[in-house]
Design a protein around this motif. Structure first.
Motif, PDB file in Angstrom:
ATOM      1  N   LYS A  52       0.863  -1.217  -0.100  1.00 27.40           N
ATOM      2  CA  LYS A  52      -0.298  -0.314  -0.208  1.00 27.40           C
ATOM      3  C   LYS A  52       1.143   1.547   0.069  1.00 27.40           C
ATOM      4  CE  LYS A  52      -0.929   0.256   5.238  1.00 27.40           C
ATOM      5  NZ  LYS A  52      -1.380   1.170   6.380  1.00 27.40           N
ATOM      6  N   LEU A  53      -0.269   2.390  -0.165  1.00 29.47           N
ATOM      7  CA  LEU A  53       0.856   3.513  -0.339  1.00 29.47           C
ATOM      8  C   LEU A  53       0.879   4.253   0.882  1.00 29.47           C
ATOM      9  CD1 LEU A  53       0.121   5.104  -3.325  1.00 29.47           C
ATOM     10  CD2 LEU A  53       2.467   4.461  -2.691  1.00 29.47           C
ATOM     11  N   GLU A  54       1.662   4.483   1.915  1.00 27.14           N
ATOM     12  CA  GLU A  54       1.503   4.512   3.039  1.00 27.14           C
ATOM     13  C   GLU A  54       1.662   6.838   3.465  1.00 27.14           C
ATOM     14  OE1 GLU A  54       1.307   4.899   6.868  1.00 27.14           O
ATOM     15  OE2 GLU A  54       1.633   3.714   5.564  1.00 27.14           O
ATOM     16  N   HIS A  55       0.446   7.183   4.364  1.00 28.69           N
ATOM     17  CA  HIS A  55       0.786   8.439   4.523  1.00 28.69           C
ATOM     18  C   HIS A  55       0.513   8.774   5.528  1.00 28.69           C
ATOM     19  CE1 HIS A  55      -1.416   8.966  -0.296  1.00 28.69           C
ATOM     20  NE2 HIS A  55      -2.281   7.734   0.435  1.00 28.69           N
ATOM     21  N   GLY A  56       0.139  10.414   5.618  1.00 21.27           N
ATOM     22  CA  GLY A  56       0.528  10.747   7.329  1.00 21.27           C
ATOM     23  C   GLY A  56       0.864  12.000   7.610  1.00 21.27           C
ATOM     24  N   LYS A  57       1.250  12.011   8.846  1.00 21.27           N
ATOM     25  CA  LYS A  57       1.390  13.550   9.816  1.00 21.27           C
ATOM     26  C   LYS A  57       3.088  13.881  10.244  1.00 21.27           C
ATOM     27  CE  LYS A  57      -2.199  15.694   8.551  1.00 21.27           C
ATOM     28  NZ  LYS A  57      -2.887  17.024   8.252  1.00 21.27           N
ATOM     29  N   LEU A  58       3.578  14.592   9.545  1.00 23.82           N
ATOM     30  CA  LEU A  58       5.029  14.368   9.790  1.00 23.82           C
ATOM     31  C   LEU A  58       4.542  15.646  11.712  1.00 23.82           C
ATOM     32  CD1 LEU A  58       7.138  16.742   7.354  1.00 23.82           C
ATOM     33  CD2 LEU A  58       7.051  14.038   8.037  1.00 23.82           C
ATOM     34  N   HIS A  59       5.708  14.953  12.379  1.00 20.10           N
ATOM     35  CA  HIS A  59       5.771  15.620  13.660  1.00 20.10           C
ATOM     36  C   HIS A  59       4.868  17.052  13.174  1.00 20.10           C
ATOM     37  CE1 HIS A  59       7.677  11.923  15.592  1.00 20.10           C
ATOM     38  NE2 HIS A  59       8.082  11.793  15.039  1.00 20.10           N
ATOM     39  N   ASP A  60       5.486  17.857  12.738  1.00 19.16           N
ATOM     40  CA  ASP A  60       4.571  19.584  12.840  1.00 19.16           C
ATOM     41  C   ASP A  60       4.050  19.070  12.873  1.00 19.16           C
ATOM     42  OD1 ASP A  60       5.357  18.604  10.264  1.00 19.16           O
ATOM     43  OD2 ASP A  60       6.803  20.345  10.442  1.00 19.16           O
ATOM     44  N   GLY A  61       2.961  18.489  12.435  1.00 20.27           N
ATOM     45  CA  GLY A  61       1.722  18.437  11.821  1.00 20.27           C
ATOM     46  C   GLY A  61       1.546  18.468  10.237  1.00 20.27           C
ATOM     47  N   ARG A  62       1.891  18.813   9.199  1.00 16.00           N
ATOM     48  CA  ARG A  62       2.445  19.263   7.681  1.00 16.00           C
ATOM     49  C   ARG A  62       2.282  17.387   7.249  1.00 16.00           C
ATOM     50  NH1 ARG A  62       7.305  20.569   5.616  1.00 16.00           N
ATOM     51  NH2 ARG A  62       8.642  19.888   7.598  1.00 16.00           N
ATOM     52  N   ASP A  63       1.605  17.742   6.522  1.00 13.51           N
ATOM     53  CA  ASP A  63       0.840  16.411   5.352  1.00 13.51           C
ATOM     54  C   ASP A  63       2.504  15.751   4.970  1.00 13.51           C
ATOM     55  OD1 ASP A  63      -1.267  16.483   5.517  1.00 13.51           O
ATOM     56  OD2 ASP A  63      -1.566  17.435   3.474  1.00 13.51           O
ATOM     57  N   LYS A  64       3.028  14.322   5.145  1.00 13.47           N
ATOM     58  CA  LYS A  64       4.013  13.332   5.120  1.00 13.47           C
ATOM     59  C   LYS A  64       3.945  13.126   3.201  1.00 13.47           C
ATOM     60  CE  LYS A  64       4.515   9.385   6.658  1.00 13.47           C
ATOM     61  NZ  LYS A  64       4.617   8.014   7.511  1.00 13.47           N
ATOM     62  N   ARG A  65       5.105  13.177   2.940  1.00 12.12           N
ATOM     63  CA  ARG A  65       5.385  12.879   1.376  1.00 12.12           C
ATOM     64  C   ARG A  65       4.762  10.829   1.480  1.00 12.12           C
ATOM     65  NH1 ARG A  65       9.409  10.390  -1.945  1.00 12.12           N
ATOM     66  NH2 ARG A  65      10.553  10.836  -0.246  1.00 12.12           N
ATOM     67  N   VAL A  66       3.819  11.456   0.076  1.00 18.37           N
ATOM     68  CA  VAL A  66       3.555   9.643   0.156  1.00 18.37           C
ATOM     69  C   VAL A  66       5.161   8.692  -0.221  1.00 18.37           C
ATOM     70  CG1 VAL A  66       1.966   8.328  -1.781  1.00 18.37           C
ATOM     71  CG2 VAL A  66       1.066  10.576  -1.080  1.00 18.37           C
ATOM     72  N   GLN A  67       4.622   8.017   1.086  1.00 21.50           N
ATOM     73  CA  GLN A  67       5.977   7.144   0.865  1.00 21.50           C
ATOM     74  C   GLN A  67       5.342   5.342   0.513  1.00 21.50           C
ATOM     75  OE1 GLN A  67       7.252   6.935   4.629  1.00 21.50           O
ATOM     76  NE2 GLN A  67       7.764   8.628   4.521  1.00 21.50           N
ATOM     77  N   GLY A  68       6.138   4.445  -0.726  1.00 18.35           N
ATOM     78  CA  GLY A  68       5.440   3.041  -0.871  1.00 18.35           C
ATOM     79  C   GLY A  68       6.408   2.724  -1.801  1.00 18.35           C
ATOM     80  N   PRO A  69       5.624   1.525  -2.458  1.00 16.11           N
ATOM     81  CA  PRO A  69       4.624   0.823  -1.926  1.00 16.11           C
ATOM     82  C   PRO A  69       5.125   0.244  -0.137  1.00 16.11           C
ATOM     83  CG  PRO A  69       5.344  -0.316  -3.946  1.00 16.11           C
ATOM     84  CD  PRO A  69       6.504   1.399  -3.953  1.00 16.11           C
ATOM     85  N   VAL A  70       4.564   0.443   0.279  1.00 13.88           N
ATOM     86  CA  VAL A  70       4.712  -0.723   1.318  1.00 13.88           C
ATOM     87  C   VAL A  70       3.991  -1.761   2.614  1.00 13.88           C
ATOM     88  CG1 VAL A  70       6.086   1.506   2.646  1.00 13.88           C
ATOM     89  CG2 VAL A  70       3.617   0.918   3.252  1.00 13.88           C
ATOM     90  N   ILE A  71       4.683  -2.793   3.316  1.00 14.52           N
ATOM     91  CA  ILE A  71       3.420  -3.710   4.119  1.00 14.52           C
ATOM     92  C   ILE A  71       3.605  -3.176   4.961  1.00 14.52           C
ATOM     93  CG2 ILE A  71       3.171  -6.078   4.272  1.00 14.52           C
ATOM     94  CD1 ILE A  71       4.817  -6.938   1.656  1.00 14.52           C
TER      95      ILE A  71
END
Length: 178
Positions: A52-71
């Protein structure tokens, strides 16, 4: 039982006495396959894990760059648990990735698929074609419905918490919690 006999901790007479059964019954049980082997089959076991592609937030609240594919970590932990079981009963085991899009060749012996309907339209179609259980989703997340009884089973992390969609948690009927 098979492991106890195999490593020589006890002989069959001692084991029978310990279990309170006859030596003949020990012999019958020892010849049968352990439950793990019945589940995993014989020969090389292949565990297919969805990417899957990994989404999320950085510690400062900004959107994290999409990473992947990951398990997902939880999916790989489930594979590790299956690997331990397989190795305990003398089976070779490996994993393969289900690529983004969810296409996986299912017509193989000893295949275990760790993937839900969200990551694979193929898996979604197969799950929906079953006559007994159906996956569905609402505001609380994914759940199983038993079509015969109407019972709903949700994936709960800890008693009383909202459900989570991870492979290592347990399926439980919501009324099972006090």
């Amino acid at each position: 039982m098979n492991e106890t006999l195999r490593v020589g901790e006890l002989n069959s007479t001692q084991l029978a006495a310990e279990l309170g059964i006859s030596k003949g019954r020990v012999s019958q049980l020892a010849k049968g396959a352990p439950p793990e082997r019945l589940f995993l089959g014989s020969g090389k076991v292949i565990v297919a894990l969805a990417e899957k592609l990994e989404h999320g937030k950085l510690h400062d609240g900004r959107d994290k760059r999409v990473q992947g594919p990951v398990i997902a970590t939880e999916d790989f932990q489930t594979y590790e648990h299956l690997r331990e079981l397989a190795e305990d009963v003398g089976l070779e085991i490996t994993f393969e990735r289900i690529p983004l899009g969810g296409n996986v060749r299912l017509n193989r012996n000893n295949l275990v698929v760790i993937c839900g309907p969200r990551l694979s339209p193929l898996i979604e179609q197969i799950l929906e074609s079953g006559p007994y259980l159906r996956f569905d989703k609402d505001d609380d997340g994914w759940f199983l419905t038993d079509w015969k009884t109407g019972e709903v089973y949700r994936l709960w992390t800890v008693e009383g918490e909202r459900p989570a969609n991870v492979a290592t948690r347990r399926w439980a009927h919501p009324l099972a919690w006090p």
